[in-house]
Design a protein around this motif. Structure first.
Motif, short mmCIF file in Angstrom:
data_model
loop_
_atom_site.label_atom_id
_atom_site.label_comp_id
_atom_site.label_asym_id
_atom_site.label_seq_id
_atom_site.Cartn_x
_atom_site.Cartn_y
_atom_site.Cartn_z
N ALA A 91 0.85 -1.19 0.00
CA ALA A 91 0.00 0.00 0.00
C ALA A 91 0.88 1.24 0.00
CB ALA A 91 -0.90 0.00 1.23
N ALA A 92 0.60 2.16 -0.92
CA ALA A 92 1.37 3.40 -1.01
C ALA A 92 0.49 4.61 -0.69
CB ALA A 92 1.97 3.55 -2.40
N LYS A 93 -0.78 4.58 -1.13
CA LYS A 93 -1.72 5.64 -0.80
C LYS A 93 -2.98 4.99 -0.25
CE LYS A 93 -4.26 9.65 -2.60
NZ LYS A 93 -4.46 10.58 -3.75
N VAL A 94 -3.46 5.49 0.88
CA VAL A 94 -4.65 4.92 1.51
C VAL A 94 -5.68 6.01 1.76
CG1 VAL A 94 -3.34 3.06 2.60
CG2 VAL A 94 -3.72 5.20 3.86
N ALA A 95 -6.93 5.59 1.94
CA ALA A 95 -8.03 6.51 2.23
C ALA A 95 -8.71 6.10 3.52
CB ALA A 95 -9.05 6.53 1.10
N VAL A 96 -9.09 7.11 4.30
CA VAL A 96 -9.81 6.89 5.56
C VAL A 96 -10.98 7.85 5.62
CG1 VAL A 96 -9.68 6.99 8.08
CG2 VAL A 96 -7.73 6.12 6.78
N GLU A 97 -12.16 7.33 5.93
CA GLU A 97 -13.34 8.19 6.12
C GLU A 97 -13.28 8.80 7.52
OE1 GLU A 97 -18.09 7.53 6.70
OE2 GLU A 97 -17.13 6.45 5.03
N TRP A 98 -13.54 10.10 7.61
CA TRP A 98 -13.41 10.79 8.89
C TRP A 98 -14.50 10.37 9.86
CZ3 TRP A 98 -9.47 12.87 10.99
CH2 TRP A 98 -9.60 13.70 12.11
N SER A 99 -14.10 10.14 11.10
CA SER A 99 -15.00 9.77 12.19
C SER A 99 -14.24 9.98 13.49
CB SER A 99 -15.43 8.31 12.06
OG SER A 99 -14.31 7.45 12.28
N GLU A 100 -14.87 9.65 14.59
CA GLU A 100 -14.17 9.74 15.88
C GLU A 100 -12.97 8.80 15.93
OE1 GLU A 100 -16.86 9.03 19.05
OE2 GLU A 100 -17.99 10.90 18.79
N ASP A 101 -13.07 7.70 15.21
CA ASP A 101 -12.00 6.70 15.21
C ASP A 101 -10.93 6.98 14.16
OD1 ASP A 101 -13.41 5.28 17.17
OD2 ASP A 101 -14.55 4.17 15.65
N ALA A 102 -11.16 7.97 13.29
CA ALA A 102 -10.24 8.19 12.17
C ALA A 102 -8.81 8.48 12.61
CB ALA A 102 -10.77 9.31 11.28
N PRO A 103 -8.56 9.33 13.62
CA PRO A 103 -7.16 9.58 13.99
C PRO A 103 -6.40 8.31 14.34
CG PRO A 103 -8.57 11.25 14.96
CD PRO A 103 -9.48 10.22 14.37
N ALA A 104 -7.05 7.39 15.08
CA ALA A 104 -6.39 6.13 15.44
C ALA A 104 -6.17 5.26 14.21
CB ALA A 104 -7.20 5.38 16.48
N LEU A 105 -7.15 5.22 13.30
CA LEU A 105 -7.01 4.46 12.07
C LEU A 105 -5.87 4.99 11.22
CD1 LEU A 105 -10.69 3.88 10.88
CD2 LEU A 105 -9.08 2.17 11.72
N ILE A 106 -5.79 6.31 11.13
CA ILE A 106 -4.74 6.94 10.34
C ILE A 106 -3.38 6.63 10.92
CG2 ILE A 106 -3.75 9.17 9.68
CD1 ILE A 106 -6.69 10.18 9.44
N GLU A 107 -3.26 6.73 12.23
CA GLU A 107 -1.99 6.42 12.89
C GLU A 107 -1.55 5.00 12.58
OE1 GLU A 107 -0.01 6.26 17.38
OE2 GLU A 107 -2.09 6.90 17.10
N GLU A 108 -2.49 4.06 12.64
CA GLU A 108 -2.14 2.67 12.37
C GLU A 108 -1.81 2.45 10.90
OE1 GLU A 108 -3.95 -1.82 13.21
OE2 GLU A 108 -5.00 -0.02 13.95
N ALA A 109 -2.60 3.07 10.02
CA ALA A 109 -2.36 2.90 8.58
C ALA A 109 -1.00 3.44 8.17
CB ALA A 109 -3.46 3.60 7.78
N LEU A 110 -0.58 4.54 8.79
CA LEU A 110 0.69 5.15 8.41
C LEU A 110 1.90 4.38 8.94
CD1 LEU A 110 -0.04 8.98 8.67
CD2 LEU A 110 -0.17 7.46 6.71
N ARG A 111 1.64 3.30 9.68
CA ARG A 111 2.74 2.42 10.07
C ARG A 111 3.10 1.47 8.92
NH1 ARG A 111 -0.30 1.17 15.14
NH2 ARG A 111 0.20 2.80 16.65
N GLY A 112 2.25 1.42 7.89
CA GLY A 112 2.56 0.59 6.73
C GLY A 112 3.92 0.97 6.17
N ARG A 113 4.66 0.00 5.72
CA ARG A 113 6.05 0.22 5.35
C ARG A 113 6.24 1.34 4.33
NH1 ARG A 113 8.33 -5.90 4.63
NH2 ARG A 113 6.13 -6.45 4.95
N PHE A 114 5.34 1.39 3.34
CA PHE A 114 5.54 2.35 2.26
C PHE A 114 4.33 3.26 2.04
CE2 PHE A 114 8.27 -1.35 1.32
CZ PHE A 114 9.50 -0.71 1.52
N VAL A 115 3.51 3.42 3.07
CA VAL A 115 2.37 4.35 2.97
C VAL A 115 2.90 5.77 3.17
CG1 VAL A 115 0.18 5.08 3.96
CG2 VAL A 115 0.72 2.64 3.79
N THR A 116 2.89 6.56 2.10
CA THR A 116 3.36 7.95 2.17
C THR A 116 2.33 8.93 1.61
OG1 THR A 116 4.50 7.67 0.05
CG2 THR A 116 5.80 7.31 2.04
#
Length: 304
Positions: A91-116
């Motif tokens: 995964a290089a580019k990801v999408a997250v729908e905004w919600s109360e949980d979005a900041p935590a989801l984004i933090e976890e998604a950006l741990r992906g090796r090559f998600v920039t």
């Protein structure tokens, strides 16, 4: 030692994703670990070198491998994260729908090796009619006060954007409050592409983002329809590294055009998008005669 070498190689590939030799070396590491993405790297690099007649067979092999392995490759991503772009199966580019949980989801998604690269989309639900009313008022509104956006975006200030080179918030109803929260997000000034189309920033919202040091490295900036006026152009000077700028559907007038032409980045622009009605006929003349613009851009404005 081997793990440290792999970490350094991964950092190299995040910083220089087009480094084919580094990807080849990384593919060797993956093959040693039994990771099929090592095979995918070899196949995709070979596809770029073979004759067109031999390419279709390789493409079928690549598609079959991806179909077999992709679910496992994405297993580490949290539920609610969508992959928009991949690089050698990662995964290089990801999408997250905004919600109360979005900041935590984004933090976890950006741990992906090559998600920039990250796209944040507005929530879709029972409040759609409220958002439509806000968008309609925003599209027609010329003065103050302006209605508050229907999405609470204050939590943007909690985001850590330090690994991103691209941030896409297009069509997210940020408004000025959301822009001010985004300006407070943590980062390292690595973002080069910033898409803020139809966000309703206003002059104050853009000024807040321009003053944030973590956005100082932006090269490509999209600002279509953000209620910017001539006064909103001056903060753009802080984006000193710009090479591409889209300001369509913002009524900056001749005065705003003059301010834009005095910006420190103006001579470096290779793309500049504006609407004649927004800069006025006088603004078009200023653009067509501006010696600081690249010749191709001046020629364009002479033709409109």
């Amino acid at each position: 030692m081997r793990r440290m070498e792999s970490a350094a190689l991964e950092q190299r590939l995040r910083d220089h994703p087009g480094d084919l030799a580094a990807w080849h070396a990384y593919g060797d590491r993956l093959l040693e670990q039994g990771d099929a993405r090592g095979t995918l790297i070899r196949l995709e690099q070979r596809r770029a070198r073979v004759r067109p007649a031999d390419r279709k067979a390789l493409e079928r092999e690549i598609a079959a491998l991806a179909e077999k392995e992709q679910r496992g490759w994405d297993a580490a991503l949290p539920q609610g994260v969508t992959v928009l772009e991949r690089r050698y199966g990662f995964a290089a580019k990801v999408a997250v729908e905004w919600s109360e949980d979005a900041p935590a989801l984004i933090e976890e998604a950006l741990r992906g090796r090559f998600v920039t690269a990250l796209q944040i989309t507005p929530p879709v639900g029972d409040d759609d009619d409220v958002e439509e009313d806000w968008e309609e008022a925003w599209a027609e509104h010329d003065g103050e006060p302006f209605p508050s956006p229907p999405v609470e975006a204050g939590a943007f200030a909690t985001l850590d954007l330090g690994r991103l080179v691209e941030l896409d918030l297009s069509y997210f109803p940020l408004g000025t409050p959301g822009a001010e929260a985004l300006a407070a997000a943590t980062g390292k000034g690595r973002i080069e592409t910033l898409d803020l189309r139809y966000c309703g920033l206003g002059d104050a919202g853009l000024a807040a983002l321009a003053a944030a040091p973590d956005f100082g490295g932006v090269r490509r900036l999209r600002l279509q329809r953000n209620r910017l006026s001539a006064e909103g152009v001056r903060p753009l000077w802080s984006f000193e590294r710009l090479t591409a700028l889209d300001l369509r559907y913002n009524r900056i007038g001749e005065k705003g055009t003059e301010t834009l032409l005095a910006a420190p980045f103006i001579g470096s622009l290779t793309e500049l998008h504006l609407i004649r009605a927004d800069v006025t006929a006088a603004g078009v003349t200023r653009l067509a005669l501006a010696p600081q613009l690249a010749p191709a851009l001046r020629n364009y404005w002479r033709s409109v």
